[in-house]
Design an enzyme around this catalytic site. Sequence first.
Site, PDB file in Angstrom:
ATOM      1  N   TYR A 281       1.897  16.336   4.865  1.00 21.20           N
ATOM      2  CA  TYR A 281       0.450  16.520   4.700  1.00 21.20           C
ATOM      3  C   TYR A 281       0.169  17.545   3.594  1.00 21.20           C
ATOM      4  CZ  TYR A 281      -4.197  18.412   5.983  1.00 21.20           C
ATOM      5  OH  TYR A 281      -5.492  18.879   5.979  1.00 21.20           O
TER       6      TYR A 281
ATOM      7  N   VAL B 160      -8.073  24.432  17.667  1.00 22.07           N
ATOM      8  CA  VAL B 160      -7.841  25.274  18.846  1.00 22.07           C
ATOM      9  C   VAL B 160      -9.161  25.767  19.439  1.00 22.07           C
ATOM     10  CG1 VAL B 160      -7.366  27.305  17.411  1.00 22.07           C
ATOM     11  CG2 VAL B 160      -6.562  27.279  19.750  1.00 22.07           C
TER      12      VAL B 160
ATOM     13  N   ARG C 180       5.599  26.266  19.239  1.00 19.20           N
ATOM     14  CA  ARG C 180       5.889  24.969  18.615  1.00 19.20           C
ATOM     15  C   ARG C 180       6.753  25.192  17.378  1.00 19.20           C
ATOM     16  NH1 ARG C 180      -0.228  22.766  18.899  1.00 19.20           N
ATOM     17  NH2 ARG C 180      -0.048  21.514  20.775  1.00 19.20           N
TER      18      ARG C 180
HETATM   19  N1  LIG Z   1     -10.559  20.969   9.993  1.00 17.97           N
HETATM   20  C1  LIG Z   1      -9.844  21.845   9.308  1.00 17.97           C
HETATM   21  O1  LIG Z   1      -9.583  22.959   9.778  1.00 17.97           O
HETATM   22  C2  LIG Z   1      -9.338  21.505   7.920  1.00 17.97           C
HETATM   23  C3  LIG Z   1      -8.551  22.455   7.263  1.00 17.97           C
HETATM   24  C4  LIG Z   1      -8.085  22.160   5.982  1.00 17.97           C
HETATM   25  C5  LIG Z   1      -8.407  20.961   5.373  1.00 17.97           C
HETATM   26  N2  LIG Z   1      -9.163  20.050   6.047  1.00 17.97           N
HETATM   27  C6  LIG Z   1      -9.478  18.778   5.371  1.00 17.97           C
HETATM   28  O2  LIG Z   1     -10.882  18.560   5.447  1.00 17.97           O
HETATM   29  C7  LIG Z   1     -11.141  17.163   5.509  1.00 17.97           C
HETATM   30  C8  LIG Z   1     -12.030  16.846   6.693  1.00 17.97           C
HETATM   31  O3  LIG Z   1     -11.339  17.212   7.884  1.00 17.97           O
HETATM   32  P1  LIG Z   1     -12.006  17.151   9.334  1.00 17.97           P
HETATM   33  O4  LIG Z   1     -11.481  18.305  10.089  1.00 17.97           O
HETATM   34  O5  LIG Z   1     -13.460  16.936   9.205  1.00 17.97           O
HETATM   35  O6  LIG Z   1     -11.263  15.865   9.931  1.00 17.97           O
HETATM   36  P2  LIG Z   1     -11.851  14.512  10.544  1.00 17.97           P
HETATM   37  O7  LIG Z   1     -10.659  13.759  11.060  1.00 17.97           O
HETATM   38  O8  LIG Z   1     -12.966  14.800  11.473  1.00 17.97           O
HETATM   39  O9  LIG Z   1     -12.432  13.789   9.252  1.00 17.97           O
HETATM   40  C9  LIG Z   1     -11.686  12.917   8.446  1.00 17.97           C
HETATM   41  C10 LIG Z   1     -12.524  11.651   8.252  1.00 17.97           C
HETATM   42  O10 LIG Z   1     -11.791  10.762   7.388  1.00 17.97           O
HETATM   43  C11 LIG Z   1     -11.871   9.438   7.932  1.00 17.97           C
HETATM   44  N3  LIG Z   1     -10.694   8.697   7.481  1.00 17.97           N
HETATM   45  C12 LIG Z   1      -9.404   8.908   7.838  1.00 17.97           C
HETATM   46  N4  LIG Z   1      -8.616   8.012   7.236  1.00 17.97           N
HETATM   47  C13 LIG Z   1      -9.423   7.227   6.470  1.00 17.97           C
HETATM   48  C14 LIG Z   1      -9.193   6.110   5.622  1.00 17.97           C
HETATM   49  N5  LIG Z   1      -7.947   5.591   5.426  1.00 17.97           N
HETATM   50  N6  LIG Z   1     -10.245   5.531   5.003  1.00 17.97           N
HETATM   51  C15 LIG Z   1     -11.505   6.018   5.188  1.00 17.97           C
HETATM   52  N7  LIG Z   1     -11.778   7.070   5.986  1.00 17.97           N
HETATM   53  C16 LIG Z   1     -10.746   7.663   6.610  1.00 17.97           C
HETATM   54  C17 LIG Z   1     -11.906   9.646   9.440  1.00 17.97           C
HETATM   55  O11 LIG Z   1     -12.443   8.542  10.162  1.00 17.97           O
HETATM   56  C18 LIG Z   1     -12.770  10.891   9.566  1.00 17.97           C
HETATM   57  O12 LIG Z   1     -14.146  10.574   9.680  1.00 17.97           O
HETATM   58  C19 LIG Z   1      -9.774  16.471   5.541  1.00 17.97           C
HETATM   59  O13 LIG Z   1      -9.447  16.098   4.207  1.00 17.97           O
HETATM   60  C20 LIG Z   1      -8.846  17.564   6.014  1.00 17.97           C
HETATM   61  O14 LIG Z   1      -7.517  17.347   5.555  1.00 17.97           O
HETATM   62  C21 LIG Z   1      -9.626  20.286   7.311  1.00 17.97           C
END
Ligand SMILES: NC(=O)c1ccc[n+]([C@@H]2O[C@H](COP(=O)([O-])OP(=O)(O)OC[C@H]3O[C@@H](n4cnc5c(N)ncnc54)[C@H](O)[C@@H]3O)[C@@H](O)[C@H]2O)c1
Length: 315
Positions: A149, A192, A273
């Site tokens: 990732y 978390v 973990r």
């Molecule tokens: N939540 C965190 O703490 C965090 C930290 C660092 C980076 N991020 C990044 O921020 C972004 C949003 O994360 P989030 O926490 O809202 O996660 P989330 O899983 O709620 O959102 C991801 C979205 O992408 C969609 N998705 C996944 N695969 C797909 C595909 N193949 N085609 C189209 N849509 C697709 C999912 O349905 C979902 O709505 C991501 O890129 C994640 O890597 C999040």
Amino acid sequence: MNTLVTGGAGFIGSTLVDRLLAEGHHVDVIDDLSTGSLANLTEARRATKEFTFHHADLRSPDVVDLIARRRPEVVFHLAAQADVRVSVARPAFDAEVNVVGSLHVLEGARSAGAAKIVFASSGGTIYGAVEPSHLPVKESHPQRPLSPYGVAKKVVGDYLYVYRELHELEFTALALANVFGPRQDPFGEAGVVSIFAANLLERRPCTIYGDGAQTRDFVYVDDVVDAFARAATRGSGLLVNIGTGVETSVNDLYATMASAAGVTARPKYAPARAGELLRSALDPGRAAIHLGWKPWTSIEEGTAAALRWFRSRSG
Ligand SMILES: NC(=O)c1ccc[n+]([C@@H]2O[C@H](COP(=O)([O-])OP(=O)(O)OC[C@H]3O[C@@H](n4cnc5c(N)ncnc54)[C@H](O)[C@@H]3O)[C@@H](O)[C@H]2O)c1
């Protein structure tokens, strides 16, 4: 402004969609609803003239034409396979979504003549294991990701530079810390705060892996969305950390949330973990200079809002 949000049905993406609509922008969302949900877009879907939802998988090359046809001026790219453990178990699948899918978004943005792409990168994984003396970590730190990732997020950062040089597509990559708040999935691995919130409100015991002294940089979702909105016009050509710079231990997080939920029970402790980072924090100095951004929500305020949201859903 015409905007397009990939992953707009997800936790952070849907919060960004609400903000963009409130500011009067037109918003297209592309999402395959694999982890996101239309329930997150209930308000947005009322804005029938300004909002369009496209149910599509980024792995499909058709996404290039779809983006080109919608002609967004700014693309916010948040869709991802966002689970580190899934990326370890299924690295090729992770790369299909997070690398090839991102290339489809970049190609679409280029074909559309978009001015800019703002990318959700990951400050917790692109830098790898950071020496305690380098915390909070700065963007100039070497990138040595320790998961597929993290590799995918790093590689997309490299492609963003390439597209800027070759095609004059401007970018900002936001390296997010541990984002938390309403709409975060309590079944995901990163959340978390939402896992604790769901358990505390149901009066179920919370499990802490390891001794709970491990630290994270918890940043509230509205603050993160503010950084995305600012990055539409600022911070070009840069990787920018979006975190608080403050380390909070999981034990302290539990104590804060348990007290807000009126729970006096102690957490359960389980073996640590494998591969979990011991400490993590991002220096937000560059965000202050280039985006004019600072986090303004305290962990107490933010976790209280997350608890209220979970309570309203279960009630
Ligand atoms: N939540 C965190 O703490 C965090 C930290 C660092 C980076 N991020 C990044 O921020 C972004 C949003 O994360 P989030 O926490 O809202 O996660 P989330 O899983 O709620 O959102 C991801 C979205 O992408 C969609 N998705 C996944 N695969 C797909 C595909 N193949 N085609 C189209 N849509 C697709 C999912 O349905 C979902 O709505 C991501 O890129 C994640 O890597 C999040």
